[in-house]
Design a protein around this motif. Structure first.
Motif, PDB file in Angstrom:
ATOM      1  N   ASP B 419       0.794  -1.207   0.000  1.00 55.96           N
ATOM      2  CA  ASP B 419       0.000   0.000   0.000  1.00 55.96           C
ATOM      3  C   ASP B 419       0.832   1.265   0.000  1.00 55.96           C
ATOM      4  O   ASP B 419       0.391   2.305   0.461  1.00 55.96           O
ATOM      5  CB  ASP B 419      -0.938   0.013   1.206  1.00 55.96           C
ATOM      6  N   GLY B 420       2.075   1.171  -0.467  1.00 56.11           N
ATOM      7  CA  GLY B 420       2.912   2.358  -0.431  1.00 56.11           C
ATOM      8  C   GLY B 420       2.446   3.393  -1.427  1.00 56.11           C
ATOM      9  O   GLY B 420       2.653   4.583  -1.248  1.00 56.11           O
ATOM     10  N   SER B 421       1.771   2.922  -2.491  1.00 51.80           N
ATOM     11  CA  SER B 421       1.504   3.858  -3.570  1.00 51.80           C
ATOM     12  C   SER B 421       0.049   4.263  -3.659  1.00 51.80           C
ATOM     13  O   SER B 421      -0.274   5.245  -4.285  1.00 51.80           O
ATOM     14  CB  SER B 421       1.922   3.219  -4.884  1.00 51.80           C
ATOM     15  N   SER B 422      -0.832   3.491  -3.075  1.00 48.01           N
ATOM     16  CA  SER B 422      -2.226   3.772  -3.369  1.00 48.01           C
ATOM     17  C   SER B 422      -3.045   3.928  -2.109  1.00 48.01           C
ATOM     18  O   SER B 422      -4.170   3.486  -2.023  1.00 48.01           O
ATOM     19  CB  SER B 422      -2.802   2.660  -4.237  1.00 48.01           C
ATOM     20  N   GLN B 423      -2.476   4.518  -1.113  1.00 47.18           N
ATOM     21  CA  GLN B 423      -3.243   4.803   0.093  1.00 47.18           C
ATOM     22  C   GLN B 423      -4.240   5.918  -0.213  1.00 47.18           C
ATOM     23  O   GLN B 423      -3.855   6.929  -0.790  1.00 47.18           O
ATOM     24  CB  GLN B 423      -2.257   5.268   1.166  1.00 47.18           C
TER      25      GLN B 423
END
Lengths: 201, 424
Positions: B419-423
């Motif tokens: 979930d680093g990119s699409s929180q």
């Protein structure tokens, strides 16, 4: 907390890279710092959930433009291009232009009601392009195209009752065709002209 | 469920801490895989090339088959002096190998290794992975420029011209499975090919069948393997862009090259060759296994579906390895093209052919839907899509069928694992 940390890291990368582009005298190193800055901006896009924009940034600017820049420098860099020292007057002009741009951007950003934007955002960020009804028609491209420009087909269908609605895809395509025409024209103008009958060199 | 959720429930970590722990876990796993893979492939390359040339290849290091040869190579390379020529731009010269490694490693972050087993689930995964892999050319060009050597400069120029041109047919070929499925998500694309072998995108229509072979050819060029290895043509350019490199920095280029071979093979497998599915329908037969060991260590985790995913991982790696083997086979069989032939092949043949195939795929789906009622000739039954959407609900990495009673057409939003990119 995590996002804040990541944001500051990426923001430093983007801003620091940009600053280094301006301060570096060597044009190839400028290109490298430009890559750093652009990767930082792409990272910010990923952080915001705009994967497509981030990937486009990487593909077009880092993988395309910067490579072409280095490629051009490799072929031409002798003498003046190796180290660029900005003369005083140009420095003042550049600072003026940059200052005006900064003012415009700050003014625009200040004018946005962010509370409204943040309420709108979460549904659309998670918008999905794959759609079962479109699939069984064999019409899988409409949703994809809409998804690319950030319009969720599902929400669109719910609100409009129709699948295809105006989006930015058509203008986008028209612009890209124009670019292609320009490229072909440039290639035609730049190629070596040979008179008919003259021997091949 | 994702690793992050698992850590939260199992160890009672806070959301922040478990996010970083999960990110570290994924990074650690991937980086080790990334490191071991080229070692294996370099050994394989030695063996394959030896067999093709009627030799034995390495036989002694590590006992049988010379299986420790790559480790021995690595130890040798670490010991070598890190030289840089006087004419080189030292800073860029040192930087270039790292850019190559970062670019090829970042492709592994979005590559799905099994059903949902990917570090980052990206909605535009195919596009993202192509973008990340295209960054490798920056490293090659920089290496050639900063070496201060004519051989290296020539190699880099060829590489830049070749890569920039071959990206076009590659992108168009990857569009073909994308328009069949209507998604760019690599995990979704893989899931579409569940079941028997004719559900694989390569057998969807005649155009996608041809597109696979075009993609394979183009992928050879994009990882600069023979017959497209102009950037390091030994017979003309000494060693091309890496002429001036030695020791560990030199080996980084090869680490990146062999890992990229796996990555392009992985893209081919997900896009055309059924991803992690065996194509025999054995997953459907073992479907009952998915509910075994429900909620055992933590709620939402199933041992059975974990095991099914392990099977998928094995299948995926075997398929990729077979493709990499074919890449090697081609390298040691075909002679190298000239640079003008490389450009002709791309611009005059591969690009128009891939455009025609793309158009053909679009028309094929539309026409079949018009006259036959569904866009495939063989394969999936008519009600397949609705059933698929219903059972598609997976949370992160596990093959679950939790959403069977959900509304048809309702697509459950997925969580990416780190979930680093699409929180939101």
């Amino acid at each position: 907390m995590t996002e804040t940390l990541l944001f500051y890291g990426l923001a430093i990368l983007a801003a620091g890279g940009g600053l280094a582009v301006v301060l570096s005298p060597n044009i190839v190193r400028m290109a490298i710092w430009l890559i750093v800055s652009l990767v930082g901006v792409a990272g910010l896009f990923f952080l915001l959930g705009a994967e497509f924009l981030g990937a486009t940034q990487l593909l077009i600017y880092v993988g395309g433009t910067v490579v072409l820049l280095i490629f051009g420098v490799m072929l031409t860099a002798t003498g003046p291009l190796r180290s660029l020292i900005t003369p005083g007057l140009e420095l003042v002009q550049g600072c003026l232009a940059a200052g005006v741009l900064l003012m415009v951007l700050t003014w625009t950003l200040g004018g946005i009601d962010w509370t409204v934007v943040s309420r709108l955002l979460p549904q659309d960020v998670r918008a999905r392009s794959a759609h079962s009804a479109a699939l069984s028609d064999g019409d899988t491209t409409t949703g994809l195209g809409l998804g690319m420009v950030g319009v969720s087909e599902r929400e669109l269908g719910a609100s409009q009752g129709r699948r295809t609605q105006s989006s930015y895809l058509l203008p986008f395509e028209v612009i890209s065709v124009h670019l292609l025409v320009v490229l072909i024209g440039a290639a035609y103008l730049a190629r070596t002209k040979r008179r008919a009958g003259s021997p091949q060199s | 469920m994702s690793v992050q959720d698992g850590l939260e429930q199992l160890l009672g970590l806070g959301p922040e801490l478990s996010f970083w722990a999960a990110a570290f876990f994924h990074g650690f796993l991937l980086f080790n895989f990334y490191g071991v893979l080229p070692a294996f492939f370099i050994w394989l390359e030695r063996k394959v090339s030896a067999r093709i040339q009627d030799r034995l290849g390495p036989t002694r290091v590590g006992g049988r088959f010379g299986w420790l040869q790559s480790v021995a190579d690595g130890i040798k390379l670490v010991q070598k002096e890190d030289l840089s020529p006087l004419a080189a731009d030292r800073w860029l010269f040192g930087l270039a190998p790292f850019i190559a490694v970062i670019a090829s490693f970042s492709a592994f972050v979005v590559l799905p290794f099994s059903n949902g087993w990917t570090a980052v689930v990206a909605e535009t995964g195919v596009f993202l992975i192509l973008a990340l892999m295209s960054l490798e050319v920056v490293a090659i060009v920089l290496a050639g420029y900063s070496s201060g050597s004519k051989w290296a400069l020539f190699g880099a120029m060829r590489e830049a011209a070749q890569m920039v041109s071959y990206e076009i047919p590659m992108a168009i070929c990857t569009l073909i499975p994308i328009v069949i499925a209507g998604t760019m998500n690599l995990v979704e694309l893989g899931r579409f090919q569940e079941g028997l072998v004719w559900n694989w995108f390569i057998f969807q229509n005649p155009f996608s069948f041809l597109a696979f072979w075009i993609y394979f050819t183009v992928s050879l060029a994009s990882v600069k393997r023979a017959p497209f290895d102009l950037a390091e043509a030994e017979s003309e350019l000494v060693a091309g862009f890496h002429t001036e490199y030695s020791g560990l920095r030199w080996s980084f280029f090869f680490l990146a090259e062999y890992a990229s071979m796996f990555a392009v093979a992985g893209i081919a497998v997900v896009l055309f060759l059924g991803g992690w599915w065996t194509g025999t329908g054995i997953e459907t037969a073992l479907g009952g296994l998915a509910t075994v060991g429900q909620d055992f260590p933590v709620a939402g985790f199933q041992i059975g579906s974990y095991l099914l995913n392990l099977l998928g991982l094995g299948v995926f790696i075997v398929k990729c390895t077979i493709l990499v083997f074919v890449q090697m086979w081609v390298r040691w069989t075909l002679p190298r093209l000239r640079i003008d032939q490389v450009m002709t092949t791309c611009l005059k043949y591969l690009t128009p052919i891939s455009c025609a195939l793309f158009l053909g795929t679009l028309l094929w789906g539309q026409l079949l839907a018009q006259f036959r009622g569904r866009p495939q000739l063989i394969g999936r039954p008519a009600g397949w899509l609705n059933a698929r959407v219903e059972t598609k609900s997976t949370e992160g990495g596990v093959l679950v069928t939790a959403n069977r009673d959900a509304v048809p057409g309702e697509v459950v939003p997925e969580r990416s694992e780190t979930d680093g990119s699409s929180q939101p």
